[in-house]
Every structure is written in C-alpha cells, then in structure tokens.
Design a protein around this motif. Structure first.
Motif, PDB file in Angstrom:
ATOM      1  N   UNK A   1       0.697   5.636   4.882  1.00 57.54           N
ATOM      2  CA  UNK A   1       0.980   6.883   4.150  1.00 57.54           C
ATOM      3  C   UNK A   1       2.484   7.097   3.960  1.00 57.54           C
ATOM      4  N   UNK A   2       3.204   6.022   3.632  1.00 53.95           N
ATOM      5  CA  UNK A   2       4.644   6.148   3.411  1.00 53.95           C
ATOM      6  C   UNK A   2       4.915   7.160   2.300  1.00 53.95           C
ATOM      7  N   UNK A   3       5.892   8.033   2.556  1.00 49.87           N
ATOM      8  CA  UNK A   3       6.289   9.066   1.604  1.00 49.87           C
ATOM      9  C   UNK A   3       7.809   9.133   1.577  1.00 49.87           C
TER      10      UNK A   3
ATOM     11  N   UNK B   1       0.865  -1.170   0.000  1.00 56.08           N
ATOM     12  CA  UNK B   1       0.000   0.000   0.000  1.00 56.08           C
ATOM     13  C   UNK B   1       0.907   1.227   0.000  1.00 56.08           C
ATOM     14  N   UNK B   2       0.337   2.364  -0.375  1.00 57.07           N
ATOM     15  CA  UNK B   2       0.999   3.658  -0.205  1.00 57.07           C
ATOM     16  C   UNK B   2       2.374   3.721  -0.880  1.00 57.07           C
ATOM     17  N   UNK B   3       2.450   3.249  -2.131  1.00 55.23           N
ATOM     18  CA  UNK B   3       3.709   3.302  -2.866  1.00 55.23           C
ATOM     19  C   UNK B   3       4.137   4.751  -3.084  1.00 55.23           C
ATOM     20  N   UNK B   4       5.432   5.006  -2.905  1.00 55.77           N
ATOM     21  CA  UNK B   4       6.001   6.340  -3.100  1.00 55.77           C
ATOM     22  C   UNK B   4       7.328   6.189  -3.824  1.00 55.77           C
ATOM     23  N   UNK B   5       7.497   6.910  -4.917  1.00 59.92           N
ATOM     24  CA  UNK B   5       8.632   6.762  -5.830  1.00 59.92           C
ATOM     25  C   UNK B   5       9.533   7.990  -5.793  1.00 59.92           C
ATOM     26  N   UNK B   6      10.839   7.770  -5.845  1.00 57.80           N
ATOM     27  CA  UNK B   6      11.814   8.861  -6.001  1.00 57.80           C
ATOM     28  C   UNK B   6      12.988   8.327  -6.809  1.00 57.80           C
TER      29      UNK B   6
END
Length: 188
Positions: A137-139, A86-91
């Motif tokens: 809510x991983x960021x 859940x809550x995938x965050x890309x950088x």
C-alpha cells in the motif's frame, strides 16, 4: 478520476466532470493492456498524468500523460521499472517532475521511488528497495520543498504503518518505523 475500466478491457480510463456531466479525457481504455493500481495527478497546467501497473509490459510501472494534440502518451519508456510492481502511487513536484512509488517485486517487494529526471529517463530516488522489508500500500506525497514522503504497511515491523522521507542523500524514517498500534492497511 482514473480507474481500471472493466467496460473497456480492464484498461486505464480517465474521466473529468465538465460542470454538468462526467466525460472521458481522450480515449477511454487508452492503456496498452490491463492497468492495475491507477494513480492520478495533475500538473500546474492541469495536464493529467496516470501511473499504473502495466500488464502489457510485464506488470512493470508505466506513466502516461494527456497531450491535447496527441492523446495519451507515455512519459519516458512504458514499463520502466526493473521488474513487476504493485501499489503504484504518483506525485508531481512544483516543476511538474513526476515521481512514482511502488512495491518493487525485483527488489524483495520493498519500496522504491523513481522520478523522470530532466525529462529524459526514469531514475531511482536514493536506493531502490529502500524499506527494511516488504512495503504494501505504498503512498507517495511531496512537500512544498519537493521532499518525497512514502507511507506503507511495513512487513519488517509487524505490518504496521511506517513513513519514510528522502533527506537528499538517503531514505530515513519519520519518527518510529511501525508506529501504528497494529497492522495498517491502505496507508495513505
């Protein structure tokens, strides 16, 4: 902008503003199936990358990039995470290496960060499931030296905000864990 496109079967779509109108980048609805928690980043050549929870691949993490000759192509294997996310965050780092943070269902709903190593395989950055408890809510963000930072709602600390960074050998808290006055939602 990347989003789950209800008009195209809940699949991923990316659009850009060309100076006068919003136009699709490649095909609209390009993912194999439903794409939840879409996260967009551009590399130094303005190539778009999108991470998402890939319903067609067991709700696991998938990253795709836009190749102007081939359209949207996977970066490594589709559905590369150990289990559902859940809550995938890309950088992307300054060399264009993609990193993805997510809530890792296969590891107790804790935070995991993976990177696409040497252009050949997705590998964990430090330990998988490194947070003390559930991480919502991983960021993810990377500093100018490529150090990854992850913010999240920390289930082990009263659902308050926690930020951790990878110091080269381990994930360590930045200041106190659970530093917000109360529960923290949609951390960024």
């Amino acid at each position: 902008v990347a989003y789950k496109d209800v008009a195209n079967g809940n699949k991923a779509t990316v659009m850009k503003y060309d100076g006068s109108a919003w136009v699709p980048v490649g095909t609209a609805g390009f993912s194999a199936g439903t794409a939840d928690y879409t996260s967009l980043a551009l590399d130094s050549n303005n190539v778009p990358y999108v991470a998402y929870m890939d319903v067609a691949n067991g709700n696991k993490a998938t990253v795709m990039k836009y190749d102007s000759g081939s359209g949207w192509v996977p970066v490594g294997s589709a559905g590369f995470s150990a289990g559902a996310v859940d809550d995938t965050s890309l950088a992307l780092d300054s060399s264009g290496v993609p990193y993805v943070a997510y809530k890792d269902v296969a590891n107790g709903n804790k935070a995991t960060v993976m990177k696409y190593d040497s252009g050949s395989a997705w590998v964990p950055v430090g330990s998988a499931g490194f947070s003390a408890g559930a991480a919502d809510y991983t960021s993810l963000a990377l500093d100018s030296s490529g150090v990854p930072y992850v913010a999240y709602r920390d289930g082990a600390n009263g659902d308050k905000a926690t930020v951790m960074k990878y110091d080269g050998s381990a994930w360590v808290p930045v200041g106190s864990a659970g530093f917000s006055a109360g529960g923290a939602y949609f951390t960024s």
